[in-house]
Scaffold this motif. Structure first.
Motif, PDB file in Angstrom:
ATOM      1  N   GLN A 425       0.946  -1.325   0.314  1.00 64.76           N
ATOM      2  CA  GLN A 425      -0.520   0.251  -0.327  1.00 64.76           C
ATOM      3  C   GLN A 425       0.942   1.228   0.108  1.00 64.76           C
ATOM      4  OE1 GLN A 425      -3.488   0.720  -0.748  1.00 64.76           O
ATOM      5  NE2 GLN A 425      -3.141   2.912  -0.096  1.00 64.76           N
ATOM      6  N   ARG A 427       4.040   1.452  -1.222  1.00 63.77           N
ATOM      7  CA  ARG A 427       4.238   1.757  -3.166  1.00 63.77           C
ATOM      8  C   ARG A 427       3.566   2.199  -4.006  1.00 63.77           C
ATOM      9  NH1 ARG A 427       6.346  -3.625  -6.268  1.00 63.77           N
ATOM     10  NH2 ARG A 427       4.233  -3.527  -6.109  1.00 63.77           N
ATOM     11  N   ASN A 428       2.167   1.893  -3.080  1.00 69.69           N
ATOM     12  CA  ASN A 428       1.358   2.427  -4.053  1.00 69.69           C
ATOM     13  C   ASN A 428       0.982   3.849  -4.232  1.00 69.69           C
ATOM     14  OD1 ASN A 428      -1.602   1.887  -5.502  1.00 69.69           O
ATOM     15  ND2 ASN A 428      -2.739   2.020  -4.131  1.00 69.69           N
ATOM     16  N   ASN A 430       3.480   6.118  -2.893  1.00 72.14           N
ATOM     17  CA  ASN A 430       4.744   6.967  -3.488  1.00 72.14           C
ATOM     18  C   ASN A 430       4.428   6.267  -5.237  1.00 72.14           C
ATOM     19  OD1 ASN A 430       4.435   8.561  -1.072  1.00 72.14           O
ATOM     20  ND2 ASN A 430       5.673   6.568   0.154  1.00 72.14           N
ATOM     21  N   ARG A 431       3.685   5.590  -5.315  1.00 67.37           N
ATOM     22  CA  ARG A 431       3.846   5.586  -6.902  1.00 67.37           C
ATOM     23  C   ARG A 431       4.278   6.775  -7.983  1.00 67.37           C
ATOM     24  NH1 ARG A 431      -1.207   6.289  -5.796  1.00 67.37           N
ATOM     25  NH2 ARG A 431      -2.652   7.671  -8.130  1.00 67.37           N
ATOM     26  N   SER A 432       5.376   6.129  -9.261  1.00 73.96           N
ATOM     27  CA  SER A 432       5.651   6.971  -9.510  1.00 73.96           C
ATOM     28  C   SER A 432       4.956   7.973 -10.285  1.00 73.96           C
ATOM     29  CB  SER A 432       7.146   6.793 -10.993  1.00 73.96           C
ATOM     30  OG  SER A 432       7.016   6.434 -10.208  1.00 73.96           O
ATOM     31  N   ASP A 433       3.397   7.693 -10.800  1.00 76.52           N
ATOM     32  CA  ASP A 433       2.653   8.121 -11.990  1.00 76.52           C
ATOM     33  C   ASP A 433       1.430   8.641 -10.975  1.00 76.52           C
ATOM     34  OD1 ASP A 433       0.701   8.787 -13.777  1.00 76.52           O
ATOM     35  OD2 ASP A 433      -0.041   6.963 -14.012  1.00 76.52           O
ATOM     36  N   ILE A 434       1.234  10.181 -10.886  1.00 71.16           N
ATOM     37  CA  ILE A 434       0.401  11.064 -10.077  1.00 71.16           C
ATOM     38  C   ILE A 434      -0.177  11.919 -11.058  1.00 71.16           C
ATOM     39  CG2 ILE A 434       1.387  10.740  -7.749  1.00 71.16           C
ATOM     40  CD1 ILE A 434       3.032  12.829  -8.053  1.00 71.16           C
ATOM     41  N   THR A 631       6.648  12.800  -0.583  1.00 66.64           N
ATOM     42  CA  THR A 631       6.219  11.512  -0.004  1.00 66.64           C
ATOM     43  C   THR A 631       6.631  12.444   1.647  1.00 66.64           C
ATOM     44  OG1 THR A 631       8.617  11.487  -1.081  1.00 66.64           O
ATOM     45  CG2 THR A 631       8.252  10.494   0.857  1.00 66.64           C
ATOM     46  N   CYS A 723      -6.668   5.910  -2.843  1.00 66.32           N
ATOM     47  CA  CYS A 723      -6.400   4.608  -3.689  1.00 66.32           C
ATOM     48  C   CYS A 723      -5.788   4.319  -3.138  1.00 66.32           C
ATOM     49  CB  CYS A 723      -4.887   5.438  -4.548  1.00 66.32           C
ATOM     50  SG  CYS A 723      -5.749   6.927  -6.022  1.00 66.32           S
ATOM     51  N   ILE A 725      -4.724  -0.665  -2.237  1.00 67.74           N
ATOM     52  CA  ILE A 725      -4.133  -2.103  -2.938  1.00 67.74           C
ATOM     53  C   ILE A 725      -5.447  -2.887  -3.110  1.00 67.74           C
ATOM     54  CG2 ILE A 725      -2.124  -1.754  -3.254  1.00 67.74           C
ATOM     55  CD1 ILE A 725      -2.349  -3.906  -0.477  1.00 67.74           C
TER      56      ILE A 725
END
Length: 766
Positions: A425, A427-428, A430-434, A631, A723, A725
């Motif tokens: 969760q 990692r989800n 802080n995902r790159s695609d925002i 972050t 958002c 998982i």
């Protein structure tokens, strides 16, 4: 006698070094973590415990779904006067501005640092000092200062007479409060002016005291729907937070770990303690069984059951004492780091006393838990000790050992499952695609002057720079508008949309934002706007391109941009251009965003500060990294994940040695059986299958129990995120596979050694 028992206990610990060390470290680490966490929680619960009538005092916060926690701490300054005059349940209400800083005196020539100061009105004393009000003259001058008695002493200590600065003194009050102070500045309440929107500024903290016997629930219901005439605020919703709960119920941006995460870690620490305790109990009971002949011999030599019980309890208590001692040393060593993490201002003695209290509690619970199985084993006769019978209950041998291992496996599976879901969760989040590129981008904000944009462009390492609005990321404020009609649509209720000012087409190009439909903004045209996908959906457009939205025409749709906390949903947003002409490269501004080349962040920041300093701006320049800001939204989750991972690792280590200890005991019990089977032609694989059935069954049963518990806990935790998982099947398979691998590896490592022994030697030695 006691010295003899201690000597016997020490020899037995040395005989099983590995198992003893793991049990001791598991208990010590669990105790250290639990002690710190519970001390922290206890500290939070004790806020304002000394305040008179604290159970009748509440902090008023504004309900705002756009903010983390759904509330805004600050309120309009006229709110207290409105509450006193409108609601009969309110005895007194006050607003305060609280801060910790430097107190200046002697025309700002001298100062005292680290001074708690509040700016408030006379009703502050009606709320917090109803029975001990200082003498206040009426009418109140423009500014009246009061100081605590200790503050008076601090001024006298530096050789100053406090009387010229203060109108009176107030009894000292602990800093362990939601309203700590050394100095109080009392002002008159702000009155409404016809040309002034005093309800528009949310910059005060409001407290109220309800009358004795008043219905707080009825008051809270009334305050959830307030509409003040000519306030320009529409319907306002406020919530009451009890004073003693305000510190941990109201989100604090500076807090490293949130209070709800703290409670999770306390539960995890307690689980590790129980895991270590059951591991040692299992090992201890097995040792007693293996020492059956020794105990029988002691009984023959006239040792009483009481003496044997004291001997065995001494060994157990020794392990417990060593564990608590090591846990205490860890607590002492990590105390500075804990203070930095918790940001708690409390003396060391407070935490040492708390640790001692929890240590004694854990010791008592552990001794009581160990007493009953040990006492039960003491009832065995001499014959049962010399020739113990292997009892089978429901096809399971060594029931106590199996149950202990089952409990350890349940804790291990539960912690491993929760840690894995927690990691996925995070990692989800802080995902790159925002929705936009936030990497290698800094923002600049100067409050006391700007510099030409060309000066920023010339700096080595700066690849691109644009004027930047602080309504984006990082959030320097908010702007919104109520939409009543869009295109040919009229809405029964106004739709609120966020407004972000952008620098024409450069905005989408700089942040690599794709245009999903339509086109980009044009330079120099301020009647155009872009909307995000949420705005398109909320406004109900199939094709919004060309539709009129107030004074703007929608020319394009962009993806949802995640610029707020992951706990908040993406709001409908309008991105409008404020540039009416092509910007002059020589234009001066104090607000920019720039992209720097990799590995040049520090150099560019230093160079930019030098450019501002050269222009005469030496303070008030803030440079923030966009990825760091995003972050930080999940910093509490990141710290909790690290702590949770460490506790999970300790629990798995305990489980591993628990399996190893159990199979060691089982092999010692069945050495003769293994030898006879080998003589009769049994292979190692067949002996392995004979033993593994019971342990696989225990592992499967542990997963059957732990997985539903883990799903229940993590589903409730995931619900707070927009958002999140999904708990895919492979998560369960991975956890089960890892636990099964640990169990099988522990069985095989010991069983292979036992099955490889010479059968003849084994039979003769048994």
């Amino acid at each position: 006698m006691i010295l003899y028992f201690l000597k016997v206990a020490w020899r037995n610990l040395l005989k099983y070094k590995a198992q003893s060390v793991i049990s001791i470290l598991g208990l010590a680490i669990g105790f250290m973590a639990f002690s710190f966490t519970m001390s922290w929680i206890s500290f939070e619960y004790s806020y304002d415990s000394f305040t008179p009538d604290a159970d009748r005092i509440y902090q008023v916060v504004k309900v705002d779904p756009k903010l983390p926690g759904g509330i805004k701490k600050t309120t309009p300054e006229p709110l207290p006067l409105y509450l006193e005059s409108t609601f009969p349940e309110v005895e007194a209400a006050t607003s305060a501005y609280a801060y910790k800083g430097v107190f200046y005196f002697n025309d700002q020539k001298d100062s005292i640092v680290d001074c708690y100061q509040i700016i408030t009105d006379t009703s502050f004393f009606n709320v917090f000092y109803a029975d001990n009000k200082p003498l206040i003259k009426h009418p109140i001058p423009s500014d009246v200062f009061y100081a605590t008695e200790s503050m008076m002493q601090r001024l006298k200590a530096v050789g100053e007479d406090p009387n010229p600065f203060f109108s009176g003194s107030i009894p000292d009050r602990s800093y362990h409060s939601n309203v700590p102070f050394d100095v109080i500045q009392v002002r008159q309440r702000q009155q409404r002016k016809d040309d002034d929107c005093i309800w528009c500024g949310y910059n005060a903290i409001t407290f109220l005291k309800v009358k004795e016997g008043a219905d707080v629930n009825a008051l809270a219901k009334k305050m959830s729907h307030i509409e003040v005439e000519n306030s320009f605020q529409g319907v306002m919703s406020f919530k009451l937070i009890p004073l003693r709960k305000a510190h941990y119920q109201i989100p604090n941006e500076k807090t490293v770990i949130q209070f709800n995460h703290l409670k999770i870690f306390a539960a995890v620490s307690l689980m590790v303690i129980f895991c270590g305790l059951f591991n040692y109990l299992m090992l201890f009971v097995n040792r007693i069984k293996m020492r059956g002949k020794e105990l029988a011999l002691r009984k023959v030599n006239a040792s009483s059951d009481k003496q044997l019980l004291m001997m065995l309890m001494t060994e157990f208590f020794l392990v417990l004492f060593i564990s608590l001692f090591i846990g205490g040393l860890l607590t002492e060593c990590l105390y500075p780091s804990f203070l930095k993490l918790s940001m708690i201002e409390a003396p060391r003695s407070y935490f040492m006393l708390e640790a001692l209290l929890y240590g004694c509690s854990i010791a008592i619970i552990s001794i009581v838990t160990a007493f009953f199985p040990i006492r039960l084993l003491m009832k065995r006769s001499i014959r049962e000790n010399i020739q113990p019978e292997t009892k089978v209950f429901g096809g399971i041998q060594n029931r106590f050992t199996v149950v202990s291992l089952l409990i350890q496996l349940i804790f291990g599976v539960l912690l491993l499952f929760c840690s894995l879901v927690f990691y996925l969760q995070l990692r989800n989040l802080n995902r790159s695609d925002i929705g936009f590129d936030r990497f290698n981008i800094n923002t600049i904000q100067s409050w006391y002057g700007g510099v030409p944009i060309d000066e920023i462009r010339k700096i080595k390492g700066v690849e691109e720079v644009i004027p930047f609005d602080r309504l984006f990321l990082p959030r320097g404020g908010r702007a919104s508008s109520n939409i009543t009609e869009a295109g040919d649509k009229k809405f029964a209720e106004a739709v609120e949309v966020e407004i972000v000012n952008v620098n024409g087409p450069d905005f989408t190009q700089f942040f690599s934002i794709p245009i999903l439909s339509g086109r980009n903004l044009r330079q120099g045209v301020d009647e155009e706007c872009l909307i995000n996908e949420t705005a398109k959906r909320v406004l109900g457009f199939d094709d919004p391109i060309g539709k009129k939205l107030q004074d703007w025409v929608i020319v394009g749709v962009i993806p949802d941009l995640y610029i707020d906390s992951p706990l908040l949903p993406v709001l409908p947003c309008v991105y409008r251009s404020l540039q009416t002409k092509v910007p002059d490269n020589g234009g001066v501004s104090g607000s920019y965003a720039y992209r720097y080349s990799p590995d040049n962040r520090i150099e560019t920041e230093q160079a930019i500060l030098a450019v501002f300093a050269k222009s005469g701006v030496t303070k008030g320049v803030t440079i923030l990294n966009m990825d760091d800001v995003y972050t930080d939204y999940t910093k509490s989750e990141r710290y909790l994940l690290v702590l949770l991972g460490l506790m999970t690792l300790v629990a798995l280590l305990i489980v591993t040695f628990g399996v190893y200890s159990m199979i060691t005991f089982s092999c010692n019990q069945r050495r003769k059986e293994i030898a006879i089977r080998k003589v009769n032609g049994a292979r190692i694989s067949e002996i392995f299958r004979l033993f593994i059935k019971q342990y696989v069954f225990v592992t499967v049963l542990a997963c059957i129990i732990a997985f539903p518990m883990g799903v229940y806990v993590m589903q409730r935790w995931l619900e707070q995120y927009v958002c999140r998982i999904h708990l895919a099947w492979w998560i369960f398979v991975s956890v089960f596979g890892l636990i099964l691998l640990i169990v099988v590896a522990g069985i095989f490592s010991k069983l292979y050694k036992a099955a490889s022994e010479n059968p003849a030697e084994t039979v003769k030695s048994v």
